[in-house]
Write a protein that holds these residues in place. Structure first.
Motif, mmCIF file in Angstrom:
data_model
loop_
_atom_site.group_PDB
_atom_site.id
_atom_site.type_symbol
_atom_site.label_atom_id
_atom_site.label_comp_id
_atom_site.label_asym_id
_atom_site.label_seq_id
_atom_site.Cartn_x
_atom_site.Cartn_y
_atom_site.Cartn_z
ATOM 1 N N VAL A 103 0.855 -1.188 0.000
ATOM 2 C CA VAL A 103 0.000 0.000 0.000
ATOM 3 C C VAL A 103 0.893 1.241 0.000
ATOM 4 N N GLY A 104 0.672 2.113 -0.974
ATOM 5 C CA GLY A 104 1.453 3.349 -1.074
ATOM 6 C C GLY A 104 0.755 4.516 -0.383
ATOM 7 N N LYS A 105 0.555 5.586 -1.114
ATOM 8 C CA LYS A 105 -0.030 6.801 -0.552
ATOM 9 C C LYS A 105 -1.533 6.621 -0.307
ATOM 10 N N ILE A 106 -2.000 7.131 0.840
ATOM 11 C CA ILE A 106 -3.418 7.106 1.185
ATOM 12 C C ILE A 106 -3.889 8.552 1.359
ATOM 13 N N THR A 107 -4.908 8.914 0.609
ATOM 14 C CA THR A 107 -5.450 10.279 0.658
ATOM 15 C C THR A 107 -6.874 10.229 1.190
ATOM 16 N N ILE A 108 -7.175 11.109 2.161
ATOM 17 C CA ILE A 108 -8.488 11.103 2.804
ATOM 18 C C ILE A 108 -9.164 12.449 2.592
ATOM 19 N N ALA A 109 -10.415 12.379 2.159
ATOM 20 C CA ALA A 109 -11.227 13.590 2.013
ATOM 21 C C ALA A 109 -12.511 13.376 2.790
ATOM 22 N N VAL A 190 -16.540 11.956 11.498
ATOM 23 C CA VAL A 190 -16.890 12.818 12.638
ATOM 24 C C VAL A 190 -17.955 13.839 12.274
ATOM 25 N N ASP A 191 -18.068 14.184 10.992
ATOM 26 C CA ASP A 191 -19.069 15.163 10.577
ATOM 27 C C ASP A 191 -20.377 14.507 10.135
ATOM 28 N N GLY A 192 -20.428 13.193 10.206
ATOM 29 C CA GLY A 192 -21.653 12.493 9.846
ATOM 30 C C GLY A 192 -21.921 12.465 8.353
ATOM 31 N N ARG A 193 -20.941 12.797 7.571
ATOM 32 C CA ARG A 193 -21.135 12.826 6.122
ATOM 33 C C ARG A 193 -20.222 11.791 5.456
ATOM 34 N N PRO A 194 -20.547 11.359 4.225
ATOM 35 C CA PRO A 194 -19.671 10.411 3.530
ATOM 36 C C PRO A 194 -18.276 10.981 3.350
ATOM 37 N N ALA A 195 -17.293 10.073 3.352
ATOM 38 C CA ALA A 195 -15.899 10.466 3.172
ATOM 39 C C ALA A 195 -15.299 9.623 2.041
ATOM 40 N N THR A 196 -14.180 10.112 1.544
ATOM 41 C CA THR A 196 -13.505 9.413 0.450
ATOM 42 C C THR A 196 -12.088 9.043 0.886
ATOM 43 N N VAL A 197 -11.739 7.801 0.618
ATOM 44 C CA VAL A 197 -10.400 7.307 0.929
ATOM 45 C C VAL A 197 -9.806 6.754 -0.365
ATOM 46 N N SER A 198 -8.711 7.365 -0.809
ATOM 47 C CA SER A 198 -8.029 6.911 -2.037
ATOM 48 C C SER A 198 -6.765 6.151 -1.649
ATOM 49 N N VAL A 199 -6.575 4.988 -2.274
ATOM 50 C CA VAL A 199 -5.460 4.102 -1.903
ATOM 51 C C VAL A 199 -4.672 3.731 -3.164
ATOM 52 N N SER A 200 -3.351 3.902 -3.089
ATOM 53 C CA SER A 200 -2.470 3.493 -4.172
ATOM 54 C C SER A 200 -1.852 2.138 -3.797
ATOM 55 N N ILE A 201 -1.956 1.152 -4.716
ATOM 56 C CA ILE A 201 -1.470 -0.207 -4.438
ATOM 57 C C ILE A 201 -0.499 -0.602 -5.526
ATOM 58 N N ASP A 202 0.684 -1.062 -5.117
ATOM 59 C CA ASP A 202 1.695 -1.548 -6.047
ATOM 60 C C ASP A 202 1.726 -3.086 -6.027
ATOM 61 N N TYR A 203 1.791 -3.678 -7.231
ATOM 62 C CA TYR A 203 1.878 -5.143 -7.362
ATOM 63 C C TYR A 203 3.168 -5.504 -8.102
ATOM 64 N N ARG A 204 3.949 -6.419 -7.498
ATOM 65 C CA ARG A 204 5.196 -6.825 -8.142
ATOM 66 C C ARG A 204 5.636 -8.201 -7.639
#
Length: 204
Positions: A103-109, A190-204
């Motif tokens: 798992v590489g970079k994880i971005t949360i919105a 925490v705000d009771g609203r949907p959130a977005t989680v972006s995940v970068s995955i490397d396969y080798r």
């Protein structure tokens, strides 16, 4: 043997005849026993030739004839083919193909705390690797990177899992990863609203 018995019979008959004549007071010609002895000796020394044919007739059959069936059976046992063991399939010493999913970079919105989101995603990396290894067994040269975007509901569950970018060139692996991510469980935003989680995955 028969001649010997015949000689003894002649002598015995003469003696009986002499005794009978004596009782009847009739003169009996004298029998010279000394003249009979040479004849008796000659008969006694004669070989018993009459018994030879009987012994020859009673001789057992040659042992080779009686042993022939046993030898034939023994030969048939020796000639029986020995069953050969079935060839075993070759085993690859390297074992099944093992892939690496990182798992590489994880971005949360949104309202999901960053450390909590990372702990959930990195704890499920085994599910990403399992999907990759399943396809790697079919295509040993399979390599690439994937961008997975998760929509987290207010309850913490994953409403949507979508592979937005991929260089893996394996639709089956992408579908497997998205399906596995649907089972993830995040802390409630925490705000009771949907959130977005972006995940970068490397396969080798």
């Amino acid at each position: 043997m028969n001649k010997r018995r015949h000689a003894f019979g002649v002598v015995a008959a003469g003696l009986l005849l002499a005794a009978s004549c004596t009782r009847n007071e009739q003169p009996v010609p004298a029998i010279d026993a000394r003249s009979a002895l040479p004849e008796l000796a000659r008969v006694a020394k004669a070989p018993a030739r009459d018994a030879a044919p009987d012994l020859a007739d009673a001789a057992p059959a040659p042992a080779s004839d009686a042993a022939a069936p046993k030898k034939a059976r023994a030969a048939s046992h020796r000639a029986a083919p020995i069953p050969q063991a079935a060839p075993t399939a070759a085993v690859d010493p390297s074992g099944p193909a093992e892939g690496v999913a990182s798992v590489g970079k994880i971005t949360i919105a949104g309202g999901v705390p960053g450390p909590d989101a990372e702990r959930v995603v990195r704890g499920k990396v085994g599910a990403f690797r399992k999907c990759y290894e399943h396809e790697l067994a079919k295509s040993p040269k399979l390599r690439g990177r994937m961008l997975l975007v998760l929509t987290v509901a207010p309850t913490g569950g994953v409403e949507l899992a979508d592979v937005q970018k991929s260089t893996l060139s394996s639709g089956e692996a992408e579908m497997c990863v998205a399906q596995a991510a649907r089972d993830f469980r995040f802390p409630k935003p925490v705000d009771g609203r949907p959130a977005t989680v972006s995940v970068s995955i490397d396969y080798r």
